[in-house]
Write a protein that holds these residues in place. Structure first.
Motif, PDB file in Angstrom:
ATOM      1  N   ASP A   1      37.697  45.992  41.625  1.00  0.00           N
ATOM      2  CA  ASP A   1      37.125  44.845  42.310  1.00  0.00           C
ATOM      3  C   ASP A   1      35.604  44.906  42.422  1.00  0.00           C
ATOM      4  N   VAL A   2      35.012  46.045  42.088  1.00  0.00           N
ATOM      5  CA  VAL A   2      33.566  46.236  42.247  1.00  0.00           C
ATOM      6  C   VAL A   2      32.935  46.320  40.859  1.00  0.00           C
ATOM      7  N   ALA A   3      32.119  45.314  40.513  1.00  0.00           N
ATOM      8  CA  ALA A   3      31.592  45.206  39.151  1.00  0.00           C
ATOM      9  C   ALA A   3      30.779  46.428  38.733  1.00  0.00           C
ATOM     10  N   ALA A   4      29.954  46.967  39.633  1.00  0.00           N
ATOM     11  CA  ALA A   4      29.112  48.105  39.278  1.00  0.00           C
ATOM     12  C   ALA A   4      29.937  49.315  38.884  1.00  0.00           C
ATOM     13  N   ILE A   5      31.172  49.390  39.400  1.00  0.00           N
ATOM     14  CA  ILE A   5      32.060  50.509  39.084  1.00  0.00           C
ATOM     15  C   ILE A   5      32.965  50.178  37.902  1.00  0.00           C
TER      16      ILE A   5
ATOM     17  N   GLU B   1      52.949  60.722  50.161  1.00  0.00           N
ATOM     18  CA  GLU B   1      51.993  59.636  50.319  1.00  0.00           C
ATOM     19  C   GLU B   1      51.690  58.979  48.982  1.00  0.00           C
ATOM     20  N   TYR B   2      51.512  57.670  49.035  1.00  0.00           N
ATOM     21  CA  TYR B   2      51.035  56.911  47.878  1.00  0.00           C
ATOM     22  C   TYR B   2      49.791  56.145  48.284  1.00  0.00           C
ATOM     23  N   GLN B   3      48.785  56.176  47.427  1.00  0.00           N
ATOM     24  CA  GLN B   3      47.526  55.497  47.726  1.00  0.00           C
ATOM     25  C   GLN B   3      47.032  54.759  46.491  1.00  0.00           C
ATOM     26  N   ARG B   4      46.449  53.577  46.694  1.00  0.00           N
ATOM     27  CA  ARG B   4      45.832  52.831  45.599  1.00  0.00           C
ATOM     28  C   ARG B   4      44.394  52.509  45.984  1.00  0.00           C
ATOM     29  N   ILE B   5      43.470  52.834  45.066  1.00  0.00           N
ATOM     30  CA  ILE B   5      42.054  52.583  45.272  1.00  0.00           C
ATOM     31  C   ILE B   5      41.645  51.472  44.310  1.00  0.00           C
ATOM     32  N   PHE B   6      41.049  50.411  44.834  1.00  0.00           N
ATOM     33  CA  PHE B   6      40.810  49.203  44.045  1.00  0.00           C
ATOM     34  C   PHE B   6      39.403  49.208  43.432  1.00  0.00           C
ATOM     35  N   TYR B   7      39.161  50.173  42.543  1.00  0.00           N
ATOM     36  CA  TYR B   7      37.862  50.256  41.878  1.00  0.00           C
ATOM     37  C   TYR B   7      37.565  48.996  41.066  1.00  0.00           C
TER      38      TYR B   7
ATOM     39  N   ASP C   1      29.300  47.719  46.381  1.00  0.00           N
ATOM     40  CA  ASP C   1      30.275  47.730  47.469  1.00  0.00           C
ATOM     41  C   ASP C   1      31.227  48.913  47.323  1.00  0.00           C
ATOM     42  N   ILE C   2      31.849  49.283  48.428  1.00  0.00           N
ATOM     43  CA  ILE C   2      32.808  50.387  48.442  1.00  0.00           C
ATOM     44  C   ILE C   2      34.215  49.779  48.350  1.00  0.00           C
ATOM     45  N   PRO C   3      35.035  50.203  47.380  1.00  0.00           N
ATOM     46  CA  PRO C   3      36.306  49.515  47.123  1.00  0.00           C
ATOM     47  C   PRO C   3      37.321  49.678  48.244  1.00  0.00           C
TER      48      PRO C   3
ATOM     49  N   MET D   1      34.303  47.378  51.534  1.00  0.00           N
ATOM     50  CA  MET D   1      33.130  47.532  52.389  1.00  0.00           C
ATOM     51  C   MET D   1      31.971  46.794  51.729  1.00  0.00           C
ATOM     52  N   TYR D   2      31.566  45.708  52.340  1.00  0.00           N
ATOM     53  CA  TYR D   2      30.498  44.887  51.773  1.00  0.00           C
ATOM     54  C   TYR D   2      29.143  45.483  52.162  1.00  0.00           C
ATOM     55  N   MET D   3      28.377  45.890  51.144  1.00  0.00           N
ATOM     56  CA  MET D   3      27.150  46.641  51.348  1.00  0.00           C
ATOM     57  C   MET D   3      25.927  45.863  50.870  1.00  0.00           C
ATOM     58  N   GLU D   4      24.790  46.132  51.479  1.00  0.00           N
ATOM     59  CA  GLU D   4      23.533  45.601  50.970  1.00  0.00           C
ATOM     60  C   GLU D   4      23.266  46.165  49.573  1.00  0.00           C
ATOM     61  N   PRO D   5      22.666  45.396  48.680  1.00  0.00           N
ATOM     62  CA  PRO D   5      22.352  45.919  47.341  1.00  0.00           C
ATOM     63  C   PRO D   5      21.313  47.035  47.411  1.00  0.00           C
TER      64      PRO D   5
END
Length: 293
Positions: free
Chosen positions: A159-163, A151-157, A127-129, A108-112
């Motif tokens: 990819d977001v530099a601030a995180i 269920e299997y889930q992967r969260i791509f933290y 941004d939200i991963p 999710m591409y967010m405003e700074p």
């Protein structure tokens, strides 16, 4: 996500109390699904996202020695950010007993956050991963009151530099807060595994329960800055129930417990080598009302 401490671990740098952050997120989507044939359904949903953030007690980092944008680190009140992304989904029903689902939510591409451009890496970008999910449900033909799920889930933290940017070493501290390489929370991509069950003893009642396990996504050496966001639990357990009052009204409730977990590290800023322990446990109760036309 909120944290608030009356005792400020950064008080030696001039931080006041309370120390903490508040992050709130809202997602609004319009969903469209298309049934390709008797076994395959596709879905798409544009998503609008809204974020609100504030931070307090970080005055010790609000200077040219720590931040690329002094004055935009802490105690600036609420800041808002809007943006969006896309949800994609697939449901395959190869047999009456089986449902297999695949979902992907884009980054999710967010405003700074302009008021906190000196805190988050990449000048306040947050941004939200992206998230990818694969799920399976099995309803035995001999007992259609019971459904078992996995269920299997992967969260791509990552990819977001601030995180994901590290805050672990003195070298990392050389990159000013708010810069492209500025300190983050050091979070890695997370893998989540869930199993659950649904039991329908009557037309009015539906009972649910499940457990989940998440991989550890914070190393001990990243402990210091994660005082602000101590997301340490890995095991969760949930129970819930729905009651259909009549043809239109229904009531749903649930309880979730996140089991206490500790991540240990050291303080590389104030007293190098000083132990830092993060731990958290959570309890959540939810109650909802539905109306069907």
């Amino acid at each position: 996500m909120n944290s608030e401490y009356e005792s400020n671990v950064f008080s030696a740098l001039g931080g006041t109390s309370p120390l903490g952050v508040s992050l709130e997120q809202l997602f609004i989507s319009m969903n469209y699904s298309y049934r390709v044939d008797e076994t395959l359904t596709l879905g798409i949903a544009p998503v609008f996202a809204l974020q609100r953030f504030s931070a307090t007690g970080l005055e010790g980092f609000d200077n040219a020695g720590f931040s690329s944008d002094p004055g935009s680190v802490t105690n600036n009140g609420d800041d808002w950010s809007t943006g969006g992304g896309l949800n994609l989904g697939l449901l395959w029903e190869p047999a009456p007993e089986w449902d297999i689902g695949l979902g992907y939510r884009s980054r999710m591409y967010m405003e700074p956050f302009e008021k906190y451009s000196g805190l988050f890496a990449e000048q306040g970008d947050f941004d939200i991963p992206a998230v990818a999910t694969l799920g399976v449900a099995y309803t035995p033909a001999r007992n259609d009151k019971l459904t078992l799920t996995a269920e299997y889930q992967r969260i791509f933290y990552g990819d977001v530099a601030a995180i994901s940017n590290t805050n672990a070493t003195a070298a990392a501290l050389g990159a000013l807060l708010g810069s492209d390489d500025g300190m983050g929370f050091g979070w890695k991509d997370m893998d989540v595994f869930r199993i659950g069950g649904v039991y329908r003893p009557s037309d009015k009642w539906t009972l649910r329960g499940g457990v989940s396990y998440a991989s550890q996504f914070i190393d001990g050496e990243e402990a210091l800055l994660n005082v602000l966001a101590p997301a340490t639990p890995q095991w969760h357990a949930s129970v819930g129930a729905s009651y259909r009052v009549d043809a239109h009204w229904g009531i749903t409730g649930s309880y979730t417990h996140a089991f206490d977990n500790t991540v240990s590290g050291a303080n590389p800023v104030l007293s190098p080598g000083q132990p830092v322990d993060l731990h958290m446990a959570q309890d959540e109760v939810a109650l909802g009302v539905t109306y069907r036309w």
